[in-house]
Scaffold this motif. Structure first.
Motif, PDB file in Angstrom:
ATOM      1  N   LEU A  16       0.888  -1.374   0.219  1.00  0.00           N
ATOM      2  CA  LEU A  16       0.205  -0.224   0.030  1.00  0.00           C
ATOM      3  C   LEU A  16       0.837   1.156  -0.042  1.00  0.00           C
ATOM      4  N   LYS A  29       4.263   4.066  -5.299  1.00  0.00           N
ATOM      5  CA  LYS A  29       5.720   4.160  -4.538  1.00  0.00           C
ATOM      6  C   LYS A  29       7.689   3.851  -5.207  1.00  0.00           C
ATOM      7  N   GLU A  30       6.818   2.828  -6.298  1.00  0.00           N
ATOM      8  CA  GLU A  30       7.673   2.249  -6.757  1.00  0.00           C
ATOM      9  C   GLU A  30       8.322   3.052  -7.707  1.00  0.00           C
ATOM     10  N   PRO A 109      -3.140  -6.669   0.050  1.00  0.00           N
ATOM     11  CA  PRO A 109      -2.000  -6.527   0.694  1.00  0.00           C
ATOM     12  C   PRO A 109      -1.594  -7.296   1.577  1.00  0.00           C
ATOM     13  N   ASN A 112       4.670  -9.239   2.424  1.00  0.00           N
ATOM     14  CA  ASN A 112       5.253  -9.715   1.656  1.00  0.00           C
ATOM     15  C   ASN A 112       5.852 -10.836   1.039  1.00  0.00           C
TER      16      ASN A 112
HETATM   17  P1  UTP Z   1       7.091  -2.263   2.740  1.00  0.00           P
HETATM   18  O1  UTP Z   1       6.697  -2.523   3.928  1.00  0.00           O
HETATM   19  O2  UTP Z   1       8.188  -1.214   2.455  1.00  0.00           O
HETATM   20  O3  UTP Z   1       5.814  -1.789   1.651  1.00  0.00           O
HETATM   21  O4  UTP Z   1       7.281  -3.257   1.461  1.00  0.00           O
HETATM   22  P2  UTP Z   1       4.032  -1.253   1.955  1.00  0.00           P
HETATM   23  O5  UTP Z   1       3.793  -1.817   2.574  1.00  0.00           O
HETATM   24  O6  UTP Z   1       4.048  -1.141   0.555  1.00  0.00           O
HETATM   25  O7  UTP Z   1       4.414  -0.386   2.605  1.00  0.00           O
HETATM   26  P3  UTP Z   1       4.262   1.138   4.223  1.00  0.00           P
HETATM   27  O8  UTP Z   1       4.947   0.349   5.290  1.00  0.00           O
HETATM   28  O9  UTP Z   1       2.707   1.034   3.840  1.00  0.00           O
HETATM   29  O10 UTP Z   1       4.785   2.620   3.813  1.00  0.00           O
HETATM   30  C1  UTP Z   1       8.950  -3.517   0.558  1.00  0.00           C
HETATM   31  C2  UTP Z   1       8.176  -4.305  -0.592  1.00  0.00           C
HETATM   32  O11 UTP Z   1       7.180  -5.597  -0.570  1.00  0.00           O
HETATM   33  C3  UTP Z   1       5.945  -5.090  -1.362  1.00  0.00           C
HETATM   34  C4  UTP Z   1       6.199  -3.660  -1.435  1.00  0.00           C
HETATM   35  O12 UTP Z   1       5.061  -3.169  -2.666  1.00  0.00           O
HETATM   36  C5  UTP Z   1       7.722  -3.435  -1.338  1.00  0.00           C
HETATM   37  O13 UTP Z   1       8.292  -2.911  -2.587  1.00  0.00           O
HETATM   38  N1  UTP Z   1       4.854  -5.379  -0.547  1.00  0.00           N
HETATM   39  C6  UTP Z   1       4.385  -5.058   0.490  1.00  0.00           C
HETATM   40  C7  UTP Z   1       3.844  -6.630  -1.466  1.00  0.00           C
HETATM   41  O14 UTP Z   1       3.987  -6.970  -2.568  1.00  0.00           O
HETATM   42  N2  UTP Z   1       3.221  -6.885  -0.818  1.00  0.00           N
HETATM   43  C8  UTP Z   1       3.084  -6.985   0.619  1.00  0.00           C
HETATM   44  O15 UTP Z   1       1.149  -7.628   0.833  1.00  0.00           O
HETATM   45  C9  UTP Z   1       3.541  -5.761   1.210  1.00  0.00           C
END
Ligand code: UTP
Length: 288
Positions: A16, A29-30, A109, A112
């Protein structure tokens, strides 16, 4: 016996991005630029430089600007072609010519680790390089290559990138509990996600080289902290049953998914671009 070469990379980019609101509401953000190149382009370029020919990007509904970076923009390309702007045309086509990119989706989401699981079908039974979609390392030798070399030295298995962190920061990372296994290398016993009492100063960052057996672990993994499926938990479980090493890579790391890390990455990128570096440096000196 020589190891199976790693030719496929997985880039989770379905999060997110809440640390980057408000812009991340509409711009993944990517896709934020490091000068004029999206963060994920830099991440994919690292995987390609490490020998990966096939890239699996894990995207999400609502992140269309990310998906579209890997498709042709016919209208723009036609115009640039008509105007004979070959240099700009090459830049416009960069996203679709970086590598063979497949986009898969994580519909929710759920963490990761869950994002990595979404790439299972595309990866199949092959070892793969996993790089976070928002993490940059500037290094003379790409981290992916450094991890592959470490994998050769230890005779195979999975290898995670680690960086040293000060004890006060360890609670933000997955921290390695392991024993030394060579220069800059540790045999991993387990990885503790965001520990109160860190077992070492080695934080798992940037990415991993993973054996496909990680998918079997992820498939049965129960949600952990925040109800999410974390890759660190899966790697930790994998370390209990097969060879997992940690390698302290060389290079300057930027967490570009964080405001300060992004600003640093942006400035470092600008200072690395010969066409603007001198002026940026002079301006920074004057401004400060
Ligand atoms: P981050 O923890 O930095 O991403 O995950 P996030 O959840 O987007 O961050 P915040 O805390 O809400 O800002 C590292 C990478 O893993 C991906 C993210 O897009 C990022 O590139 N990710 C994270 C996923 O693909 N899926 C997820 O459920 C969580």
């Amino acid at each position: 016996m020589s190891l199976e070469p790693v030719r496929v990379a997985v880039i989770p980019a379905a999060g997110l991005g809440t640390r980057f609101l408000p812009v991340s509401k509409t711009i993944p953000k990517e896709m934020l630029p490091l000068v004029d190149v999206p963060i994920i382009d830099t991440v994919i370029s690292e995987a390609v430089a490490a020998g990966c020919e096939e890239i699996v990007v894990v995207s999400a509904p609502g992140k269309e600007p990310l998906d579209e970076y890997f498709l042709a923009n016919e209208r723009l390309e036609e115009r640039l072609k008509d105007d004979g702007r070959d240099g700009d045309l090459a830049l416009a086509r960069r996203g679709q010519s970086l590598a063979r990119v497949t986009v898969v989706y994580q519909n929710e989401p759920l963490g990761n680790g869950h994002a990595v699981m979404c790439a299972r079908e595309a990866v199949g039974d092959r070892p793969f390089l996993m790089l976070w979609g928002d993490d940059i390392v500037m290094a003379p030798v790409p981290v992916g290559t450094q991890l592959m070399q470490a994998r050769e030295r230890v005779g195979g298995g999975s290898v995670g990138g680690v960086a040293r962190v000060v004890p006060g920061d360890a609670h933000k990372y997955g921290v390695v509990d392991g024993e030394p296994a060579g220069p800059r290398t540790w045999r991993v016993r387990r990885i503790v996600e965001k520990p109160d009492v860190p077992p070492s100063d080695l934080a798992a960052v940037h990415g991993y080289l993973l054996e496909p057996s990680i998918f079997d672990v992820l498939a049965t993994q129960k949600p952990g902290r925040n109800g999410e499926i974390w890759l660190t938990d899966a790697v930790s479980a994998l370390a209990a049953r097969e060879s997992v090493h940690a390698y302290e890579f060389e290079g300057e790391r930027f967490d570009a998914g964080d405001r300060l890390g992004y600003v640093r990455a942006f400035i470092a990128t600008a200072l690395g671009r010969p066409e603007i570096a001198d002026e940026v440096r002079a301006w920074l000196r004057e401004f400060l």
